[in-house]
Motif scaffolding. Structure first.
Motif, PDB file in Angstrom:
ATOM      1  N   ARG A 120     -10.792 -10.202   1.674  1.00 42.37           N
ATOM      2  CA  ARG A 120     -10.960  -8.798   1.285  1.00 42.37           C
ATOM      3  C   ARG A 120     -12.759  -8.626   1.239  1.00 42.37           C
ATOM      4  O   ARG A 120     -13.533  -7.642   0.563  1.00 42.37           O
ATOM      5  N   THR A 121     -13.380 -10.526   1.137  1.00 41.94           N
ATOM      6  CA  THR A 121     -14.509  -9.692   1.081  1.00 41.94           C
ATOM      7  C   THR A 121     -15.794  -9.766   2.404  1.00 41.94           C
ATOM      8  O   THR A 121     -15.151  -9.933   3.245  1.00 41.94           O
TER       9      THR A 121
ATOM     10  N   ALA B 229      -8.768 -16.933   1.726  1.00 42.87           N
ATOM     11  CA  ALA B 229      -9.776 -16.346   0.669  1.00 42.87           C
ATOM     12  C   ALA B 229     -10.846 -15.135   1.106  1.00 42.87           C
ATOM     13  O   ALA B 229     -11.539 -14.720   0.624  1.00 42.87           O
ATOM     14  N   GLU B 230     -11.029 -15.306   1.589  1.00 40.11           N
ATOM     15  CA  GLU B 230     -12.007 -14.785   2.923  1.00 40.11           C
ATOM     16  C   GLU B 230     -11.375 -13.551   2.822  1.00 40.11           C
ATOM     17  O   GLU B 230     -12.533 -11.751   3.245  1.00 40.11           O
TER      18      GLU B 230
ATOM     19  N   GLU C 193     -10.000  -2.288 -10.075  1.00 47.85           N
ATOM     20  CA  GLU C 193     -10.631  -3.243  -9.220  1.00 47.85           C
ATOM     21  C   GLU C 193     -11.734  -4.624 -10.344  1.00 47.85           C
ATOM     22  O   GLU C 193     -11.586  -5.465  -9.856  1.00 47.85           O
TER      23      GLU C 193
ATOM     24  N   ASP D  91     -10.353 -13.062  -6.151  1.00 46.20           N
ATOM     25  CA  ASP D  91      -9.713 -11.962  -4.862  1.00 46.20           C
ATOM     26  C   ASP D  91      -8.731 -11.956  -6.034  1.00 46.20           C
ATOM     27  O   ASP D  91      -8.014 -12.743  -6.320  1.00 46.20           O
ATOM     28  N   PRO D  92      -8.971 -10.594  -7.603  1.00 46.01           N
ATOM     29  CA  PRO D  92      -7.434 -10.216  -7.942  1.00 46.01           C
ATOM     30  C   PRO D  92      -6.837  -9.288  -7.237  1.00 46.01           C
ATOM     31  O   PRO D  92      -6.371  -8.109  -6.889  1.00 46.01           O
ATOM     32  N   ASN D  93      -6.157 -10.357  -5.893  1.00 44.64           N
ATOM     33  CA  ASN D  93      -4.805  -9.736  -5.729  1.00 44.64           C
ATOM     34  C   ASN D  93      -2.945  -9.970  -5.550  1.00 44.64           C
ATOM     35  O   ASN D  93      -3.756 -10.758  -5.437  1.00 44.64           O
ATOM     36  N   TRP D  94      -3.371  -9.162  -6.915  1.00 43.00           N
ATOM     37  CA  TRP D  94      -1.619  -9.071  -7.735  1.00 43.00           C
ATOM     38  C   TRP D  94      -0.968  -8.874  -6.931  1.00 43.00           C
ATOM     39  O   TRP D  94       0.164  -9.516  -7.053  1.00 43.00           O
ATOM     40  N   GLY D  95      -0.286  -8.166  -5.611  1.00 45.52           N
ATOM     41  CA  GLY D  95       0.350  -8.493  -4.590  1.00 45.52           C
ATOM     42  C   GLY D  95       0.545 -10.147  -4.630  1.00 45.52           C
ATOM     43  O   GLY D  95       1.775  -9.732  -4.519  1.00 45.52           O
TER      44      GLY D  95
ATOM     45  N   ALA E  48     -11.420 -17.566  -4.505  1.00 43.78           N
ATOM     46  CA  ALA E  48     -12.408 -16.250  -3.674  1.00 43.78           C
ATOM     47  C   ALA E  48     -12.064 -15.481  -4.875  1.00 43.78           C
ATOM     48  O   ALA E  48     -12.843 -14.458  -4.540  1.00 43.78           O
TER      49      ALA E  48
ATOM     50  N   ASN F  21      -3.186 -10.094   1.898  1.00 42.74           N
ATOM     51  CA  ASN F  21      -2.393  -8.841   1.610  1.00 42.74           C
ATOM     52  C   ASN F  21      -1.198  -8.430   1.949  1.00 42.74           C
ATOM     53  O   ASN F  21      -0.701  -6.497   2.067  1.00 42.74           O
TER      54      ASN F  21
ATOM     55  N   GLY G  90       4.297  -1.387  -9.248  1.00 40.46           N
ATOM     56  CA  GLY G  90       3.566  -1.644  -9.295  1.00 40.46           C
ATOM     57  C   GLY G  90       2.248  -1.506  -9.945  1.00 40.46           C
ATOM     58  O   GLY G  90       2.123  -1.861 -10.780  1.00 40.46           O
ATOM     59  N   ARG G  91       1.518  -1.352  -9.145  1.00 42.55           N
ATOM     60  CA  ARG G  91      -0.218  -1.857  -9.292  1.00 42.55           C
ATOM     61  C   ARG G  91      -0.297  -1.005 -10.975  1.00 42.55           C
ATOM     62  O   ARG G  91       0.222   0.593 -11.208  1.00 42.55           O
TER      63      ARG G  91
ATOM     64  N   ILE H 165      -0.183  -4.741   0.970  1.00 36.14           N
ATOM     65  CA  ILE H 165       0.964  -4.405  -0.754  1.00 36.14           C
ATOM     66  C   ILE H 165       0.142  -3.149  -1.312  1.00 36.14           C
ATOM     67  O   ILE H 165      -1.109  -2.914  -1.815  1.00 36.14           O
ATOM     68  N   GLY H 166       0.603  -1.965  -1.827  1.00 36.36           N
ATOM     69  CA  GLY H 166       0.127  -1.533  -3.230  1.00 36.36           C
ATOM     70  C   GLY H 166      -0.692  -0.531  -2.946  1.00 36.36           C
ATOM     71  O   GLY H 166      -1.258   0.048  -4.184  1.00 36.36           O
TER      72      GLY H 166
ATOM     73  N   GLY I 216       5.629  -2.882  -3.439  1.00 35.91           N
ATOM     74  CA  GLY I 216       5.214  -2.106  -4.795  1.00 35.91           C
ATOM     75  C   GLY I 216       4.377  -1.400  -5.228  1.00 35.91           C
ATOM     76  O   GLY I 216       2.950  -1.192  -5.866  1.00 35.91           O
ATOM     77  N   THR I 217       5.286  -0.240  -4.741  1.00 35.37           N
ATOM     78  CA  THR I 217       4.332   1.067  -4.602  1.00 35.37           C
ATOM     79  C   THR I 217       5.637   2.184  -5.855  1.00 35.37           C
ATOM     80  O   THR I 217       5.389   3.310  -5.937  1.00 35.37           O
ATOM     81  N   GLY I 218       6.141   0.908  -5.936  1.00 39.56           N
ATOM     82  CA  GLY I 218       6.956   2.256  -7.682  1.00 39.56           C
ATOM     83  C   GLY I 218       8.148   3.139  -6.846  1.00 39.56           C
ATOM     84  O   GLY I 218       8.403   3.121  -5.474  1.00 39.56           O
TER      85      GLY I 218
END
Lengths: 405, 405
Positions: B404-405, B401-402, A360, A316-320, A314, B187, A353-354, B119-120, B84-86
């Motif tokens: 977040r779009t 895949a979709e 984005e 999609d930069p889905n780092w999680g 996708a 996510n 974290g991020r 997440i995040g 993922g929030t530190g």
């Protein structure tokens, strides 16, 4: 669908290595489905084989023959993997080697059999044997491109690599072909690689190179984590380049190894680029590991995560998803606050974290590319490992779900 | 899409366990996204938590609080996983527990926090704190069904199970809810389970049951092999059923364990049935193993094979893929000629290849069902393990895949 350019190189012929092609009609009448390698006497062969416990009969027989004699022929058929065929599979593989040996005037142990194609169907021995005279009659040093097509099953394109280099005034040639598109194509037993050189290489060194280079290339790619029952990668050295034998202490070895490694990597990467439904070519680079096992565990866990793979599809930069995959890789005492994850040159994760400077837009810019690197620095040591994979697309599901319908 | 009927049971209220619901507007205004469990004094709680090393802040804090005091409140929010929030994530989780404790008149260590969702992203503490009075004001023993909906994220349906049984003349009630649809929803940090009973259970036994039953149910399901950062499953016992404390040597324990196990399994299976894009509910049963590890290695390798999963989606009895997955599961000295593989009651593999009496029609008849069992007998020992999974469909790719779009 496949990633990047797929044109075959211009193949340099390898002195002492001839290729014969024939049509046995195993799956389709007229299809070139038999490829022979004919090696000059004094040639040496080494190889690596699938680690799947249920390896196909030809894999077992090739291993056995390789331990007995120096091979003169490699006999490859496509269209049938001769895997999951029980005792009959072994009888059939022996029959094919015997038929070729008799006609070529060598002993059966000097023939290595390779099969690729459908699993669980009996090998059509008679068809193969009938095609052997044609293949033997047309062996030639200039048939690499035809051979690359001849070993394909459901690959979307032939795969090859070729190099020449100078070793102390002697020209060395390396040419190779490979096939494979999923680690197991639908019902197919998949990966094959054949690399030949005219260099003269000391037998122990040849085997060491076959293992080392196979490990760095074919054993570092994954489409879907499924290991075929038929995977083989053979390294052949005819010894006809005119120079001295290359040994572990030869000053020319480094240059030869580098050229061989390039050929291995090109052939292995070509399989990933032609991965089932692939739209991305993805490099996963794990650095700062305390050992090789943990580096590979992290790399493969990320590479096999369906969530990471669908995010790549996708763009999609889905780092999680990457972070969560690293976290479940089974590395003890991993410090989330120390590690860093990069997408291309963009830092995704830092300080647990991020990353503060992540946006984005920057992540998206990398994801939009066709070739992407995910770099993970575990900050625990200095071991580094790199593997290659592709994304997971609708076409993957379509190809694998609808194969037999 | 989900497999089988998805209707909630009629929930029996559990004496000593009240549920409060509120709307904090974490993701959507008006959505019920806060669920409170309010436990009577003397209640006992045990639980199991994610093995993902990057567990979310609320998981770390719940573990810590559980070790310090007997909990009086479980505070669950959906819409945000606080993962993922530190360091901020931990501060936020502590703040929520503190706010609830102050208002309810308990100590902060008596509150266990649970978060599920994206997440995040930083946890919206203020919104959550503002919603606490509403939740505290409406706690009631009869709000299980609302709570089942309140903990959903992208689940397609709420999940619950409820049982009553007689233990020596005393009625024991068990009710539970769960949520989750992928092991990590896009996510989302995913799996939560909350099971309550009014039985009085000795604390060490309660913890042992939480581990044993969690291991047999929630730790035996897999959608895609991805383990969430937030998975938790809690077992609460209010002790108000009126009978004696149940200890490891109590004659009533076997019956209670069986009923609890049924509730755990129903809740765990409900997650698989609601798996992302699932069209099949698949039981993988590995028998004849020499040890637990090899039984589970085989089961999970088959369950995670994208090729097996896409074949299940296609209702394709592709036994070669199952066989190849077993072969790469890493079990040493596995004997292909000894093992047997069944699809439902149809033998697929025997004597190293396709079973003699197998026919495509018989395999197809099993595959056409919505609920399918793959049974593998390794013929090496007497260890048996069962896990549950679903297939891999176009919708899985679409959903992931979709997202977040």
């Amino acid at each position: 669908m496949a990633v990047g350019p797929g044109t075959l190189p211009e193949f340099f012929p390898v002195a002492g290595v001839k290729l014969g092609i024939a049509s046995a009609g195993i799956k389709k009448p007229g299809r070139k489905d038999i490829v022979l390698f004919e090696l000059a006497p004094e040639s040496r062969v080494a190889g690596i084989f699938t680690r799947n416990q249920f390896c196909a009969a030809p894999v077992t027989l090739s291993r056995r023959h390789l331990a007995q004699k120096a091979p003169r022929y490699l006999l490859i058929n496509t269209g049938n993997a001769n895997a999951g065929t029980g005792e009959r599979g072994m009888t059939d593989a022996i029959a094919c080697c015997g038929a070729l040996a008799e006609r070529a005037g060598v002993s059966p142990e000097e023939v290595l059999p390779f099969s690729t194609g459908v699993i669980g169907e009996p090998l059509p021995v008679e068809k193969i044997v009938r095609a052997l005279p044609e293949a033997l009659a047309n062996t030639d040093e200039n048939r690499w491109a035809e051979a690359a097509s001849g070993i394909m099953t459901t690959d979307t394109r032939p795969k090859g690599a070729s190099r020449q280099l100078d070793l102390d005034g002697h020209t060395v040639t390396i040419s190779g072909i490979s096939k494979g598109a999923g680690m197991i194509r639908p019902n197919m037993a998949t990966m094959l690689g054949f690399i030949a050189t005219d260099a003269r290489i000391e037998p122990g060194l040849l085997q060491a190179l076959a293992v080392e280079l196979g490990e760095k290339s074919f054993n570092r790619i994954t489409i879907d984590g499924d290991t075929s029952t038929n995977d083989c990668c053979m390294l052949m050295a005819s010894g006809q380049y005119g120079g001295p034998e290359i040994r572990p202490d030869s000053p020319t070895l480094a240059k030869l190894r580098e050229a061989l490694e390039q050929v291995y990597l090109e052939l292995a990467h070509a399989i990933v680029r032609d991965g089932e439904g692939a739209t991305k070519f993805v490099t996963i680079d794990v650095a700062g590991a305390a050992g090789q096992k943990e580096a590979l565990d992290v790399a493969y866990t990320v590479a096999h995560s369906p969530l990471v793979k669908t995010a790549l599809f996708a763009s999609d930069p889905n780092w999680g998803r990457i972070l969560a995959a690293v976290g479940r890789a089974g590395v003890p005492d991993l410090d989330l606050n120390a590690l860093e994850i990069f997408l291309g040159d963009v830092c995704l994760v830092r300080n647990g974290g991020r990353a503060d400077d992540y946006s984005e837009e920057r992540g998206q810019a990398v994801m939009d590319r066709e070739e992407i690197t995910i770099a993970i620095d575990l900050k625990r040591g200095d071991v580094r490992e790199t593997i290659w994979t592709c994304d997971f697309s609708h076409d993957y599901v379509t190809i694998n779900a609808e194969y037999r319908t």
